[in-house]
Design an enzyme around this catalytic site. Structure first.
Site, PDB file in Angstrom:
ATOM      1  N   TYR A 100      -0.527  36.470 -27.499  1.00 23.76           N
ATOM      2  CA  TYR A 100       0.231  36.752 -26.264  1.00 23.76           C
ATOM      3  C   TYR A 100       0.738  38.189 -26.167  1.00 23.76           C
ATOM      4  O   TYR A 100       0.629  38.812 -25.104  1.00 23.76           O
ATOM      5  CB  TYR A 100       1.362  35.719 -26.072  1.00 23.76           C
ATOM      6  CG  TYR A 100       0.827  34.477 -25.398  1.00 23.76           C
ATOM      7  CD1 TYR A 100       0.841  34.350 -24.019  1.00 23.76           C
ATOM      8  CD2 TYR A 100       0.229  33.465 -26.144  1.00 23.76           C
ATOM      9  CE1 TYR A 100       0.301  33.243 -23.388  1.00 23.76           C
ATOM     10  CE2 TYR A 100      -0.319  32.348 -25.529  1.00 23.76           C
ATOM     11  CZ  TYR A 100      -0.279  32.241 -24.145  1.00 23.76           C
ATOM     12  OH  TYR A 100      -0.830  31.153 -23.523  1.00 23.76           O
ATOM     13  N   GLU A 142       1.742  25.023 -25.012  1.00 21.95           N
ATOM     14  CA  GLU A 142       0.526  24.920 -25.820  1.00 21.95           C
ATOM     15  C   GLU A 142       0.805  24.351 -27.211  1.00 21.95           C
ATOM     16  O   GLU A 142      -0.009  23.607 -27.755  1.00 21.95           O
ATOM     17  CB  GLU A 142      -0.171  26.286 -25.884  1.00 21.95           C
ATOM     18  CG  GLU A 142      -0.873  26.573 -24.556  1.00 21.95           C
ATOM     19  CD  GLU A 142      -1.179  28.023 -24.264  1.00 21.95           C
ATOM     20  OE1 GLU A 142      -1.292  28.824 -25.219  1.00 21.95           O
ATOM     21  OE2 GLU A 142      -1.296  28.376 -23.068  1.00 21.95           O
TER      22      GLU A 142
HETATM   23  C1  HEM Z   1       1.151  34.509 -19.823  1.00 16.92           C
HETATM   24  C2  HEM Z   1      -0.060  34.883 -20.176  1.00 16.92           C
HETATM   25  C3  HEM Z   1      -1.327  34.255 -19.645  1.00 16.92           C
HETATM   26  C4  HEM Z   1      -1.616  33.808 -18.395  1.00 16.92           C
HETATM   27  C5  HEM Z   1      -0.727  33.825 -17.153  1.00 16.92           C
HETATM   28  C6  HEM Z   1      -2.974  33.312 -18.436  1.00 16.92           C
HETATM   29  C7  HEM Z   1      -3.639  32.758 -17.363  1.00 16.92           C
HETATM   30  C8  HEM Z   1      -4.878  32.202 -17.412  1.00 16.92           C
HETATM   31  C9  HEM Z   1      -5.533  31.520 -16.321  1.00 16.92           C
HETATM   32  C10 HEM Z   1      -4.957  31.319 -14.935  1.00 16.92           C
HETATM   33  C11 HEM Z   1      -6.737  31.093 -16.767  1.00 16.92           C
HETATM   34  C12 HEM Z   1      -7.799  30.334 -15.969  1.00 16.92           C
HETATM   35  C13 HEM Z   1      -7.578  28.868 -16.209  1.00 16.92           C
HETATM   36  C14 HEM Z   1      -8.548  27.985 -15.482  1.00 16.92           C
HETATM   37  O1  HEM Z   1      -8.303  27.653 -14.353  1.00 16.92           O
HETATM   38  O2  HEM Z   1      -9.568  27.665 -16.056  1.00 16.92           O
HETATM   39  C15 HEM Z   1      -6.864  31.498 -18.134  1.00 16.92           C
HETATM   40  C16 HEM Z   1      -7.967  31.265 -18.927  1.00 16.92           C
HETATM   41  C17 HEM Z   1      -8.168  31.875 -20.133  1.00 16.92           C
HETATM   42  N1  HEM Z   1      -7.241  32.553 -20.879  1.00 16.92           N
HETATM   43 FE1  HEM Z   1      -5.343  32.932 -20.316  1.00 16.92          FE
HETATM   44  N2  HEM Z   1      -3.480  33.472 -19.695  1.00 16.92           N
HETATM   45  C18 HEM Z   1      -2.508  34.035 -20.473  1.00 16.92           C
HETATM   46  C19 HEM Z   1      -2.617  34.360 -21.815  1.00 16.92           C
HETATM   47  C20 HEM Z   1      -3.781  34.341 -22.530  1.00 16.92           C
HETATM   48  C21 HEM Z   1      -3.935  34.821 -23.898  1.00 16.92           C
HETATM   49  C22 HEM Z   1      -2.822  35.372 -24.766  1.00 16.92           C
HETATM   50  C23 HEM Z   1      -5.248  34.681 -24.219  1.00 16.92           C
HETATM   51  C24 HEM Z   1      -5.939  35.078 -25.518  1.00 16.92           C
HETATM   52  C25 HEM Z   1      -6.173  36.306 -25.811  1.00 16.92           C
HETATM   53  C26 HEM Z   1      -5.917  34.080 -23.078  1.00 16.92           C
HETATM   54  C27 HEM Z   1      -7.254  33.746 -23.022  1.00 16.92           C
HETATM   55  C28 HEM Z   1      -7.840  33.024 -22.009  1.00 16.92           C
HETATM   56  C29 HEM Z   1      -9.233  32.633 -22.001  1.00 16.92           C
HETATM   57  C30 HEM Z   1     -10.265  32.961 -23.094  1.00 16.92           C
HETATM   58  C31 HEM Z   1      -9.436  31.906 -20.829  1.00 16.92           C
HETATM   59  C32 HEM Z   1     -10.761  31.290 -20.329  1.00 16.92           C
HETATM   60  C33 HEM Z   1     -11.510  32.418 -19.721  1.00 16.92           C
HETATM   61  C34 HEM Z   1     -12.846  32.057 -19.193  1.00 16.92           C
HETATM   62  O3  HEM Z   1     -13.274  30.904 -19.257  1.00 16.92           O
HETATM   63  O4  HEM Z   1     -13.439  33.003 -18.721  1.00 16.92           O
HETATM   64  N3  HEM Z   1      -4.994  33.896 -22.093  1.00 16.92           N
HETATM   65  N4  HEM Z   1      -5.722  32.152 -18.513  1.00 16.92           N
END
Ligand code: HEM
Ligand SMILES: Cc1cc2nc3c(=O)[nH]c(=O)nc-3n(C[C@H](O)[C@H](O)[C@H](O)COP(=O)(O)OP(=O)(O)OC[C@H]3O[C@@H](n4cnc5c(N)ncnc54)[C@H](O)[C@@H]3O)c2cc1C
Length: 411
Positions: A100, A142
């Site tokens: 994060y 989580e």
């Molecule tokens: C407060 C911080 C964060 C927010 C607001 C956020 C938001 C999101 C959202 C909205 C999605 C799409 C979900 C869906 O509808 O499938 C997502 C997917 C994802 N997030 Fe986060 N995220 C955060 C932090 C992180 C962190 C720390 C990581 C790791 C480095 C991460 C890695 C991913 C990955 C790998 C996906 C799937 C991407 C894909 O399939 O292309 N996220 N996140």
């Protein structure tokens, strides 16, 4: 879980007042954010979906989440349902608390880059505090999801090795993989509609690839079944990496790494309302799991299954649905976009062309039902708008995107 924000009122005011700015520059900021983050942390390319990056879908999803958080920064409880949905995806991908701060640091750098002088020290400090508050809600949600998945009978925490025990061709484009754990131990039950993440190291590829696949059979059978559509290359699109690899190179006896079942698109078995499943193409998979579960757990609950496909050649699971439709409480209706003469003779064939409200109303006995749908995004937009036009209340409409969540109300 409840969240308490200890942010200073001034911080809240600054963060909220930047929402319009974010709306103007949101996608630009997240695009820049990914560029910066991947150049400093290329190891993160092992978990992000490169195709979603290239097409901007992930940028839009993240931008939407950031706006929501900024708007509700003084009442983060209000966004908990959204956080849970994203949390399921994060848990399934194996996202860790220590990642994060990496995201936070690069998000702030991107805001500075894009907003320039408008990003004063005061704005940046306020956003740093706000991000920490938002991140702590995600981390907490989580943690609960990780603990829950690991504590279940047959559950586990990260990825686990599964052997492909059977590979079955379901149609011209969809193939199922039956998976059992290599360790021979129990596997956790799941809710119909949930998905697993599959992690693959493909020879010749620099990074691992992770994709989600819905579990397509009823739970409790000692195996997991995923059913994968081959994303073939077209004139303007390269072939999908993972689906083609699974189809062409993964054989019975091979091992896939899976995270535990996740997702909040699930059939509510505590209800007795009629239920309607509407699927397009491979979007059939989570709904088929629900339909099989219904047959076992609530065999007399009224149900209709509407499936849209191009034609009979690419129509998967017809045999399974015909068997389910032997129950008088379960009806099955097919819509083919361009049927062959033989397709038109199918006993459940009902509509030629694309799905529309008039046909839906002609085969669905009542609108007082719970509607579950999944399919390509344009199909989902059509179904969603049709249901709204029919007057189905939002709380009876349930759907899943086979990619980052989008907005069905917008073109
Ligand atoms: C407060 C911080 C964060 C927010 C607001 C956020 C938001 C999101 C959202 C909205 C999605 C799409 C979900 C869906 O509808 O499938 C997502 C997917 C994802 N997030 Fe986060 N995220 C955060 C932090 C992180 C962190 C720390 C990581 C790791 C480095 C991460 C890695 C991913 C990955 C790998 C996906 C799937 C991407 C894909 O399939 O292309 N996220 N996140
Ligand atoms: C919750 C959930 C459940 C799912 N369940 C299922 C399921 O049950 N069955 C199923 O088959 N799928 C399912 N999916 C989709 C699945 O996760 C994959 O997205 C799908 O298999 C495609 O992966 P891929 O690696 O083959 O394609 P990718 O390599 O990820 O490419 C995806 C698409 O983007 C296109 N693309 C790639 N690069 C570019 C570019 N540069 N420009 C333009 N286009 C590009 C490709 O041509 C392809 O059409 C699900 C997804 C989610 C989120």
């Amino acid at each position: 879980m409840t969240t308490t924000t200890k942010l200073h009122p001034k911080t809240i005011e600054i963060v909220k007042s930047t929402v319009p700015v974010l709306e103007t520059h949101g996608e630009q900021i997240t695009k820049r954010f990914y560029e910066l983050m991947f150049s400093n942390h290329p190891e993160l390319l092992h978990i992000f979906n490169h195709a979603n990056q290239k097409q901007g879908r992930q940028q839009r999803a993240l931008a939407a989440a950031v706006y929501a958080a900024a708007r509700y920064i003084d009442q983060l409880d209000a966004i908990l349902p959204v956080v849970r949905q994203i949390g399921h995806k994060h848990r399934s991908l194996g996202i860790k608390p220590e990642q994060y701060p990496i995201v936070g640091k690069h998000l702030l750098l991107a805001i500075k880059d894009v907003l320039g002088d408008a990003a004063t020290d005061e704005v940046i400090t306020a956003w740093a505090e706000a991000y920490e508050a938002i991140a702590s809600v995600f981390i907490q949600v989580e943690k609960e999801l990780y603990d829950e998945a690991a504590a279940k009978h047959g559950g586990w925490r990260d990825f686990r090795r599964f052997v492909v025990v059977k590979k079955v061709k379901e149609s011209g484009v969809i193939t199922s993989f039956y998976l059992e754990p290599e360790d021979g131990k129990a596997i956790s039950d799941y809710l119909p509609g949930q998905y697993v993440s599959v992690k693959l190291s493909i020879p010749g590829e620099t990074y691992t690839h992770i994709r989600q696949y819905s579990l397509s059979d009823a739970p409790g059978k000692g195996y997991y079944r995923i059913s994968v559509k081959r994303e073939a290359a077209t004139a303007d699109k390269p072939a999908g990496i993972v689906s083609n690899y699974l189809h062409d190179h993964v054989q019975e006896g091979d091992v896939l790494e899976l995270s535990a079942p996740a997702g909040d698109f699930t059939l509510d078995l505590s209800k007795t309302t009629p239920v309607v499943f509407i699927s397009g193409g491979v979007g059939i998979t989570p709904l088929l799991s629900m339909a099989h579960t219904l047959a076992i757990r609530q065999p007399t609950r009224p149900a209709a299954f509407l499936h849209a496909a191009l034609n009979g050649r690419v129509h998967a699971f017809d045999e399974e649905l015909r068997m389910l439709a032997e129950r008088p409480s379960f009806s099955y209706h097919i819509c083919y976009e361009s049927p062959s003469d033989e397709d038109r003779l199918h006993p459940h064939f009902g509509k030629e062309g694309r799905i529309d409200l008039a046909w839906m109303q002609s085969v669905i006995p009542t609108k007082d039902a719970d509607f579950y749908f999944c399919g390509p995004v344009p199909f989902m937009k059509t179904v969603y708008r049709a249901l709204k036009q029919w007057g189905v209340p939002e709380e009876h409409i349930h759907y899943e995107f086979f990619g980052p969540a989008g907005d069905l109300t917008k073109d």
